[in-house]
Write a protein that holds these residues in place. Structure first.
Motif, short mmCIF file in Angstrom:
data_model
loop_
_atom_site.label_atom_id
_atom_site.label_comp_id
_atom_site.label_asym_id
_atom_site.label_seq_id
_atom_site.Cartn_x
_atom_site.Cartn_y
_atom_site.Cartn_z
N HIS A 53 0.85 -1.18 0.00
CA HIS A 53 0.00 0.00 0.00
C HIS A 53 0.89 1.24 0.00
O HIS A 53 2.01 1.21 0.49
N SER A 54 0.36 2.33 -0.52
CA SER A 54 1.17 3.55 -0.59
C SER A 54 1.07 4.36 0.70
O SER A 54 0.21 4.10 1.54
N THR A 57 0.91 11.61 1.06
CA THR A 57 1.78 12.56 0.36
C THR A 57 2.50 13.46 1.36
O THR A 57 1.94 13.81 2.39
N ARG A 63 1.20 15.01 -5.00
CA ARG A 63 1.25 13.55 -5.01
C ARG A 63 1.58 13.12 -6.43
O ARG A 63 1.01 13.65 -7.39
N VAL A 65 1.53 10.12 -9.09
CA VAL A 65 0.85 8.83 -9.28
C VAL A 65 1.06 8.36 -10.71
O VAL A 65 0.80 9.10 -11.66
N ASP A 202 4.68 8.27 -5.79
CA ASP A 202 4.22 7.87 -4.45
C ASP A 202 3.28 6.68 -4.56
O ASP A 202 3.28 5.80 -3.72
N GLY A 203 2.46 6.72 -5.61
CA GLY A 203 1.42 5.69 -5.71
C GLY A 203 1.21 5.23 -7.14
O GLY A 203 1.66 5.86 -8.10
N LEU A 205 -1.81 3.63 -9.86
CA LEU A 205 -3.18 3.27 -10.19
C LEU A 205 -3.11 2.16 -11.23
O LEU A 205 -2.41 2.30 -12.23
N ASP A 239 -2.04 2.67 -4.99
CA ASP A 239 -3.11 3.54 -4.48
C ASP A 239 -4.47 2.89 -4.70
O ASP A 239 -5.32 2.93 -3.81
N LEU A 308 -11.09 9.09 -5.55
CA LEU A 308 -9.65 9.36 -5.56
C LEU A 308 -9.34 10.68 -4.85
O LEU A 308 -8.33 10.81 -4.16
N LEU A 311 -9.22 9.98 -1.32
CA LEU A 311 -8.02 9.20 -0.99
C LEU A 311 -6.77 10.07 -0.99
O LEU A 311 -5.94 10.01 -0.09
N TRP A 312 -6.64 10.90 -2.02
CA TRP A 312 -5.41 11.67 -2.19
C TRP A 312 -5.40 12.97 -1.38
O TRP A 312 -4.34 13.46 -1.01
#
Ligand SMILES: Nc1ncnc2c1ncn2[C@@H]1O[C@H](COP(=O)(O)OP(=O)(O)OP(=O)(O)O)[C@@H](O)[C@H]1O
Ligand SMILES: [Mg+2]
Length: 320
Positions: A53-54, A57, A63, A65, A202-203, A205, A239, A308, A311-312
């Protein structure tokens, strides 16, 4: 929305780096009638794999991605364009970096890539020019670094270079404080350019088509992610998984259920339905939010992007 972007340098949310921004074409909003199909969700998760998991930020930085799947045509570029547009409309400062030689992000955002001088290839070879490589799009707050066929030769040009996996890290460093989100589109292959994208991120998708053989290649991708974590970017994590080109058939529903079993909470809802409006919007050079916001594709990407956003940006988009 959809107004012509005439002078983004006047925006108070940007500082001096936007003196370097290249301005591009605009597009016109087209309204379409509302559709009424029902959404198909399906099975609940029962078990999940060991998937990194990421992490959250870092404060004050975008962030970063990467959207990736070595399988071609699964909706990577469509997702990048529409998620980026949605979040820019919501007030985020978004930069899309097209790391695919097909360069489809430019056409999807109404930019003529044949008229661009500095592209992702130049940025990877000379990271210090990243600030000058950005194009304004017709969506306020959404910028693009254009990918084109020249990316094909990058592998060879970097072959003998030290630190060749970290070119994009270097290139994005001066941009990170000026954006909330940097979204990187990748080619359907794990080239040095894709590795640069993962190293800078960082993440991740992962769009997965809810079709037979959809999971082929995902195990391979997990292996690549583990290798990048081990050697290049310890904090890289997944992510979310996006289900794409979904249709209410038994097969699609079973594959969606299988994905939820494997990836658990990482699977984002709703699945993006197969929708002709999504397929036709690149030919108009506009994201779905301008082409057909109330189509199934428009509605699904809007709901998915809201997930998203939560999440972000759990504390809200900073300049909202
Ligand atoms: N939900 C959808 N419904 C119908 N068509 C779609 C949908 N999503 C994407 N498409 C269309 O499917 C094709 C492939 O999508 P897209 O280019 O986004 O995939 P990709 O994963 O980026 O492909 P590549 O691996 O070649 O880069 C495009 O023509 C796109 O317009
Ligand atoms: Mg693509």
């Amino acid at each position: 929305m959809g107004e012509e972007l005439t002078d983004s340098t006047s925006s108070e949310t940007y500082d001096s780096i936007d003196g370097h921004l290249i301005h591009d074409v605009s597009f016109v909003e087209v309204e379409r009638p509302i559709s009424n199909d029902t959404n198909d969700t399906g099975a609940k998760p029962r078990k999940s794999l060991e998937i990194p998991h990421s992490l959250p930020t870092e404060d004050g930085l975008a962030r970063i991605v990467t959207i990736t799947n070595q399988k071609g045509g699964v909706g990577k570029t469509t997702s990048v364009i529409n998620i980026a547009t949605h979040l820019a409309i919501r007030g985020a400062r978004v930069l899309v970096v097209d790391c695919d030689a097909q360069g489809n992000c430019a056409s999807g955002l109404g930019i003529d890539k044949s008229k661009t001088n500095i592209t992702t290839k130049d940025v990877i070879l000379t990271p210090s020019i990243s600030i000058q490589a950005r194009h304004a799009t017709a969506v306020e707050g959404l910028h693009l670094i254009v990918g084109d066929h020249n990316l094909v030769g990058v592998e060879e040009s970097l072959a003998a270079q030290l630190g060749r996996e970290r070119r994009l890290v270097e290139a994005l460093a001066p941009l990170r404080p000026h954006y909330d989100l940097i979204l990187i589109d990748t080619a359907p292959s794990m080239s040095i350019v894709s590795i640069n994208a993962l190293t800078a991120s960082d993440g991740i998708l992962i769009p997965v088509q809810t079709e037979y053989l959809a999971l082929e290649g995902v195990a391979l991708l997990m292996g690549t992610i583990q290798e990048v974590r081990r050697l290049l970017n310890h904090s890289l994590g997944v992510d979310a998984v996006i289900m794409t080109m979904h249709a209410p058939t038994l097969l699609n529903t079973q594959v969606a259920g299988h994905l939820r079993e494997i990836f658990g909470d990482l699977v984002l809802e709703p699945p993006i339905r197969r929708n002709i409006r999504l397929a036709e919007s690149p030919s108009q050079g506009v994201p779905i939010q301008f082409h057909a916001p109330q189509s199934h594709g428009g509605e699904d990407y809007s709901r998915l992007s809201s997930e998203l956003e939560a999440l972000w940006f759990p504390g809200g988009i900073r300049n909202e």
